[in-house]
Design an enzyme around this catalytic site. Structure first.
Site, short mmCIF file in Angstrom:
data_model
loop_
_atom_site.label_atom_id
_atom_site.label_comp_id
_atom_site.label_asym_id
_atom_site.label_seq_id
_atom_site.Cartn_x
_atom_site.Cartn_y
_atom_site.Cartn_z
N HIS A 94 0.85 -1.21 0.00
CA HIS A 94 0.00 0.00 0.00
C HIS A 94 0.88 1.25 0.00
O HIS A 94 1.19 1.78 -1.07
CB HIS A 94 -0.92 -0.08 1.22
CG HIS A 94 -2.04 0.91 1.23
ND1 HIS A 94 -2.32 1.75 0.19
CD2 HIS A 94 -2.98 1.19 2.18
CE1 HIS A 94 -3.36 2.51 0.49
NE2 HIS A 94 -3.78 2.18 1.69
N HIS A 146 -1.73 -1.12 -11.33
CA HIS A 146 -2.65 -0.66 -10.28
C HIS A 146 -3.92 -1.49 -10.36
O HIS A 146 -4.35 -1.86 -11.44
CB HIS A 146 -2.99 0.83 -10.49
CG HIS A 146 -3.56 1.49 -9.28
ND1 HIS A 146 -4.89 1.40 -8.95
CD2 HIS A 146 -2.98 2.23 -8.30
CE1 HIS A 146 -5.08 2.06 -7.83
NE2 HIS A 146 -3.95 2.57 -7.41
N ASP A 151 3.44 6.04 -7.39
CA ASP A 151 4.70 5.83 -6.69
C ASP A 151 5.93 5.88 -7.59
O ASP A 151 7.06 5.88 -7.08
CB ASP A 151 4.68 4.46 -5.98
CG ASP A 151 3.69 4.46 -4.83
OD1 ASP A 151 3.69 5.47 -4.09
OD2 ASP A 151 2.94 3.50 -4.69
N1 ACO Z 1 5.58 -5.55 -13.06
C1 ACO Z 1 5.47 -6.66 -13.84
N2 ACO Z 1 4.32 -7.33 -14.03
C2 ACO Z 1 3.24 -6.86 -13.41
C3 ACO Z 1 3.28 -5.71 -12.57
C4 ACO Z 1 4.50 -5.05 -12.42
N3 ACO Z 1 4.60 -3.95 -11.65
N4 ACO Z 1 2.05 -5.47 -12.07
C5 ACO Z 1 1.25 -6.43 -12.54
N5 ACO Z 1 1.96 -7.28 -13.36
C6 ACO Z 1 1.44 -8.41 -14.13
C7 ACO Z 1 1.06 -9.56 -13.21
O1 ACO Z 1 2.13 -10.43 -13.02
C8 ACO Z 1 -0.07 -10.18 -13.98
O2 ACO Z 1 0.51 -10.91 -15.06
P1 ACO Z 1 -0.17 -12.28 -15.58
O3 ACO Z 1 -1.51 -11.88 -16.09
O4 ACO Z 1 0.76 -12.79 -16.62
O5 ACO Z 1 -0.25 -13.20 -14.37
C9 ACO Z 1 -0.80 -9.00 -14.61
O6 ACO Z 1 0.22 -7.98 -14.74
C10 ACO Z 1 -1.96 -8.47 -13.79
O7 ACO Z 1 -1.48 -8.05 -12.51
P2 ACO Z 1 -2.17 -8.39 -11.12
O8 ACO Z 1 -1.10 -8.71 -10.13
O9 ACO Z 1 -3.30 -9.37 -11.30
O10 ACO Z 1 -2.83 -6.99 -10.76
P3 ACO Z 1 -3.37 -6.55 -9.33
O11 ACO Z 1 -4.48 -5.57 -9.60
O12 ACO Z 1 -3.67 -7.69 -8.44
O13 ACO Z 1 -2.10 -5.80 -8.68
C11 ACO Z 1 -0.53 -4.14 -8.06
C12 ACO Z 1 -1.92 -4.43 -8.67
C13 ACO Z 1 -0.41 -4.80 -6.67
C14 ACO Z 1 -0.41 -2.61 -7.86
C15 ACO Z 1 0.56 -4.66 -9.03
O14 ACO Z 1 0.42 -4.04 -10.29
C16 ACO Z 1 1.96 -4.46 -8.46
O15 ACO Z 1 2.41 -5.28 -7.66
N6 ACO Z 1 2.67 -3.36 -8.88
C17 ACO Z 1 3.99 -3.07 -8.33
C18 ACO Z 1 3.88 -2.48 -6.93
C19 ACO Z 1 3.39 -1.05 -6.95
O16 ACO Z 1 3.86 -0.22 -7.71
N7 ACO Z 1 2.42 -0.76 -6.04
C20 ACO Z 1 1.89 0.59 -5.86
C21 ACO Z 1 0.45 0.66 -6.24
S1 ACO Z 1 -0.16 2.30 -6.09
C22 ACO Z 1 -0.54 2.50 -4.45
O17 ACO Z 1 -0.88 1.59 -3.72
C23 ACO Z 1 -0.47 3.84 -3.86
#
Ligand code: ACO
Length: 432
Positions: A269, A309, A365
């Site tokens: 988060h 996101h 971020d």
């Molecule tokens: N880098 C590489 N691959 C990614 C990333 C990433 N940052 N984010 C998502 N993916 C991929 C996943 O592996 C998944 O791939 P697949 O379909 O082949 O399995 C696909 O994209 C969908 O992603 P999910 O994880 O299902 O998306 P979810 O909505 O659950 O997660 C999250 C969102 C947690 C923000 C994720 O994108 C992530 O971990 N990002 C990096 C951390 C980050 O920057 N967090 C800050 C968020 S903003 C905030 O909270 C203020």
């Protein structure tokens, strides 16, 4: 309601058909309870871990369209607020629903400014933390401790008392946050200066040394104010849901804000901006980017931090604004050596099929950590910088919840997967 605004459900277990009203794009989960397989059946429920598709409230505060990349507070686009408003004015808007007129804003600014001082006893609480205590842990404890100084805060349905606690919490967040930093670095506490703006006063309490009067750099003061505006609210995210859930027990707002801040502390988060800095540092140079992207795409647990996101499947509107602010800050502080890596990483990712197909765009971020770092904030302070303005969002949502007659104490249901009833087994009869 037109007769077509209904959902017809046939329960194939019984052959019975039900017609449920659809309103505001939802059905009421409680309407499913009438669907029973027999007289003994409790009634149908929905199973929705992580609230992926459940609206837990009606809210008039923040609107997000994740597909279009839109974020609005009380109807005002975030881009306009970031350009024209201040954090304190935006906090007023979130809390009260309308922008203040000139005298209302003056009074609000005066009230917040004159509530920034802490009771001296609170310094004793801070002093009991070790030098290496995480500032977020100190912040959570200090918010909770602050509440014990105002026992009347439990009268949450007394409008005057409630407003007073809202003012105190918003005002004292910068003091608690800055005092935590001073404790961490072993510097004497710097007191608030009522001549300064909210972000300017925070910078004063963070960085003032021996000068008689601290003067924040106007560009850095404004940049921090914009970052505060961008982080003030984001509808029903993890910490806001925690705030509403804790607040639904009718506990005082200090306890609820401390709980919400604890939820924000988690790396999924409020902690991602720190991870971005670590990632950029690890990549080290532009020539290493192709290799890094390969590792991300190989899916071996490496993520492009600051990308993706749950709600935005488009460029996070806050990220666009922050990128611009980053340049304004670098004009003053000098460019971060990590900026070129971030820019190149973004360029490659936005063209790469892996990221395009999954709709992964920079989030809030991706650039905020670079700005915080350029402004000399240690990485441990990043989530604290997020919590300071988010308090106004938490309190707006808390107040809305308290005044919403639909709301009761939050109490989800469960699907019980444990053992069926069985008799107690004496120690001597238990298996080895
Ligand atoms: N880098 C590489 N691959 C990614 C990333 C990433 N940052 N984010 C998502 N993916 C991929 C996943 O592996 C998944 O791939 P697949 O379909 O082949 O399995 C696909 O994209 C969908 O992603 P999910 O994880 O299902 O998306 P979810 O909505 O659950 O997660 C999250 C969102 C947690 C923000 C994720 O994108 C992530 O971990 N990002 C990096 C951390 C980050 O920057 N967090 C800050 C968020 S903003 C905030 O909270 C203020």
């Amino acid at each position: 309601m037109a007769s077509s605004d209904t959902l017809t459900i046939t329960d194939n277990r019984t052959g019975k058909t039900y017609e449920l009203p659809i309103s505001e794009g939802t059905i009421r989960a409680i309407d499913l309870r009438q669907i029973k397989s027999g007289a003994e059946d409790f009634g149908l429920m929905t199973y929705d871990p992580a609230f992926m598709n459940t609206a837990a409230c009606r809210s008039a505060i923040t609107f997000i369209d994740g597909d279009k990349g839109i974020l609005e507070y009380r109807g005002y686009p975030i881009e306009q607020l970031a350009e024209k408003s201040t954090y304190l004015e935006t906090a007023y808007l979130l809390l009260k629903g309308e922008l203040p007129n000139e005298s209302q804003l003056k009074e609000w600014q005066h009230t917040i400014t004159y509530h920034t001082i802490l009771n001296e006893n609170l310094k004793g609480v801070l002093d009991s933390f070790r030098y290496n205590a995480h500032p977020m842990g100190m912040l959570i404890s200090m918010i909770s401790a602050l509440g014990t100084f105002y026992p009347e805060a439990k009268n949450i349905y007394d409008e005057e008392v409630r407003h007073k606690q809202i003012e105190r919490l918003i005002a004292k967040m910068i003091t608690i946050a800055a005092f935590g930093y001073r404790h961490m670095v072993g510097m004497p506490y710097a007191y608030p200066d009522n001549d300064l703006s909210y972000p300017g006063n925070f910078l004063n309490m963070m960085y003032k040394t021996t000068e008689v009067k601290y003067q924040p750099h106007p560009a850095l003061e404004r940049a921090l104010d914009v970052l505060f505006i961008l982080h003030a609210d984001h509808e029903q995210n993890c910490s806001t849901s925690a705030m509403r859930s804790i607040g639904s027990s009718q506990v005082d707002p200090y306890s609820a804000v401390a709980g919400a801040a604890a939820a924000l502390y988690g790396p999924l988060h409020g902690g991602a901006n720190e991870q971005v800095i670590r990632m950029l540092t690890e990549i080290g140079s532009i020539s290493n980017i192709p290799d890094f992207i390969k590792r991300v795409k190989a899916g071996d647990g490496v993520k492009l931090m600051g990308f993706g996101h749950r709600v935005y499947k488009n460029y996070d509107p806050r990220a666009k604004i922050i990128k611009k602010v980053a340049y304004e800050v670098f004009d003053v502080t000098g460019k971060s050596p990590l900026l070129d890596i971030a820019l190149e990483l973004e360029k490659i990712a936005l063209e790469d099929e892996y990221f395009v197909k999954r709709k992964l765009y920079p989030n809030v971020d991706f650039y905020s950590g670079l700005i915080y770092q350029a402004m000399q904030f240690p990485m441990d302070m990043f989530p604290v910088l997020f919590a300071i303005p988010r308090v106004s969002g938490w309190l707006s949502q808390w107040q809305e919840m308290l005044l919403d007659s639909d709301q009761k104490i939050a109490r989800p249901r469960q699907i019980f997967t444990g053992s069926a009833r069985r008799d107690y087994v004496g120690m001597g009869e238990r298996k080895a």
